[in-house]
Design a protein around this motif. Structure first.
Motif, PDB file in Angstrom:
ATOM      1  N   UNK A  88      28.422  40.455  42.602  1.00 47.56           N
ATOM      2  CA  UNK A  88      29.556  41.301  42.269  1.00 47.56           C
ATOM      3  C   UNK A  88      30.905  40.755  42.695  1.00 47.56           C
ATOM      4  N   UNK A  89      30.931  39.829  43.678  1.00 48.17           N
ATOM      5  CA  UNK A  89      32.211  39.283  44.137  1.00 48.17           C
ATOM      6  C   UNK A  89      32.522  37.936  43.479  1.00 48.17           C
ATOM      7  N   UNK A  90      31.851  37.647  42.365  1.00 48.65           N
ATOM      8  CA  UNK A  90      32.065  36.386  41.653  1.00 48.65           C
ATOM      9  C   UNK A  90      32.728  36.654  40.307  1.00 48.65           C
ATOM     10  N   UNK A  91      33.667  35.822  39.937  1.00 49.50           N
ATOM     11  CA  UNK A  91      34.329  35.948  38.643  1.00 49.50           C
ATOM     12  C   UNK A  91      34.660  34.559  38.105  1.00 49.50           C
ATOM     13  N   UNK A  92      35.181  34.512  36.903  1.00 50.70           N
ATOM     14  CA  UNK A  92      35.514  33.226  36.307  1.00 50.70           C
ATOM     15  C   UNK A  92      36.868  32.705  36.752  1.00 50.70           C
ATOM     16  N   UNK A  93      37.863  33.592  36.793  1.00 56.52           N
ATOM     17  CA  UNK A  93      39.220  33.188  37.185  1.00 56.52           C
ATOM     18  C   UNK A  93      40.049  34.424  37.482  1.00 56.52           C
ATOM     19  N   UNK A  94      41.092  34.225  38.278  1.00 64.35           N
ATOM     20  CA  UNK A  94      42.110  35.258  38.479  1.00 64.35           C
ATOM     21  C   UNK A  94      43.286  34.895  37.590  1.00 64.35           C
ATOM     22  N   UNK A  95      43.697  35.821  36.763  1.00 64.26           N
ATOM     23  CA  UNK A  95      44.816  35.578  35.856  1.00 64.26           C
ATOM     24  C   UNK A  95      46.025  36.364  36.333  1.00 64.26           C
ATOM     25  N   UNK A  96      47.095  35.654  36.629  1.00 60.83           N
ATOM     26  CA  UNK A  96      48.316  36.258  37.143  1.00 60.83           C
ATOM     27  C   UNK A  96      49.338  36.377  36.022  1.00 60.83           C
ATOM     28  N   UNK A  97      49.904  37.571  35.870  1.00 59.07           N
ATOM     29  CA  UNK A  97      50.960  37.810  34.896  1.00 59.07           C
ATOM     30  C   UNK A  97      52.248  38.112  35.665  1.00 59.07           C
ATOM     31  N   UNK A  98      53.260  37.295  35.424  1.00 61.92           N
ATOM     32  CA  UNK A  98      54.490  37.360  36.202  1.00 61.92           C
ATOM     33  C   UNK A  98      55.553  38.185  35.491  1.00 61.92           C
ATOM     34  N   UNK A  99      56.497  38.695  36.264  1.00 62.19           N
ATOM     35  CA  UNK A  99      57.622  39.413  35.674  1.00 62.19           C
ATOM     36  C   UNK A  99      58.471  38.466  34.835  1.00 62.19           C
TER      37      UNK A  99
END
Length: 248
Positions: free
Chosen positions: A215-226
């Protein structure tokens, strides 16, 4: 001398009124058309970039590799909550952040099959996704349920399914074995060009179960900036800060 030239020009324009009007209308029409086409082109470009960044990638991505065996590595972020917490501390420019699972599978319906690139999403966190994807059948809220998938119109047509129908996903796990998952079509969305040719979305829980991930595994964190223009500076800062925190 300049005043005399201006007077001559003004009298010339006044004397040839019809020619002046036609010339003025032509200049106004060409200028208006140029402004319209420039605005249309810029709008299309911004919409394409927005759709691409929302469906496929963030302004900045935090990815990783997990060593499955001595000779095999999978593109996974292990311990995603800890990485997310550390990431948020160093990005004051952040608008919002999402976790995205990544994978691919063969989708099989009673009347067809096709290969799909899968994105695992938690729809409750996907603010931008809701603004870009236009649902034709079903609902995005249903994608929050386990064992659900969102298809685009062209994919649904090829598989001959609609919202509420069942599919089977067949995917290779990180250890080289195959696994299957029976899913329900939660929604069918409007096509968004080439991006919707192969890309489909399942609930994050479904993708983790399909690939047998924790459950604590993912493919990537995607950051969306202002401000997307700050992505270069943010990426450089995160490389330094995450490296110092133990993630090379």
């Amino acid at each position: 001398m300049l005043l005399v030239d201006l007077q001559i020009a003004a009298r010339n324009l006044a004397q040839h009124t019809k020619r002046t009007v036609f010339l003025g209308l032509a200049l106004a029409a060409v200028t208006g058309l140029l402004v319209l086409l420039n605005g249309l082109t810029q709008g299309i470009e911004e919409m394409m970039l927005r759709s691409a960044s929302t469906l496929m990638t963030g302004h900045v991505n935090v990815g990783g590799f997990y060593k499955v065996t001595a000779g095999m590595a999978a593109p996974l972020v292990v311990g995603a909550p800890q990485v997310l917490e550390e990431t948020e501390k160093h990005v004051p420019e952040l608008d919002y952040l999402v976790q995205r699972g990544r994978g691919y599978a063969k989708a099989v319906s009673p009347l067809g099959s096709m290969d799909l690139v899968l994105g695992g999403i938690d729809i409750g966190d996907e603010r931008g996704f809701r603004e870009v994807v236009q649902v034709r059948a079903g609902s995005l809220e249903a994608l929050g349920e386990p064992n659900t998938v969102l298809l685009f119109e062209e994919q649904a047509k090829r598989l001959k399914v609609t919202a509420g129908d069942a599919l089977t996903l067949v995917a290779p796990t990180a250890r080289g074995m195959s696994n299957t998952a029976d899913v329900k079509v939660a929604a069918v969305a409007r096509n968004v060009g080439i991006l919707s040719t192969l890309n489909a979305f399942v609930s994050g829980r479904t993708l983790r179960e399909l690939y047998q991930m924790k459950g604590d595994t993912t493919g990537a964190l995607q950051l969306y900036l202002k401000d997307p223009a700050a992505s270069g500076a943010v990426a450089a800062r995160l490389r330094e800060k995450l490296g110092a925190a133990g993630w090379r």
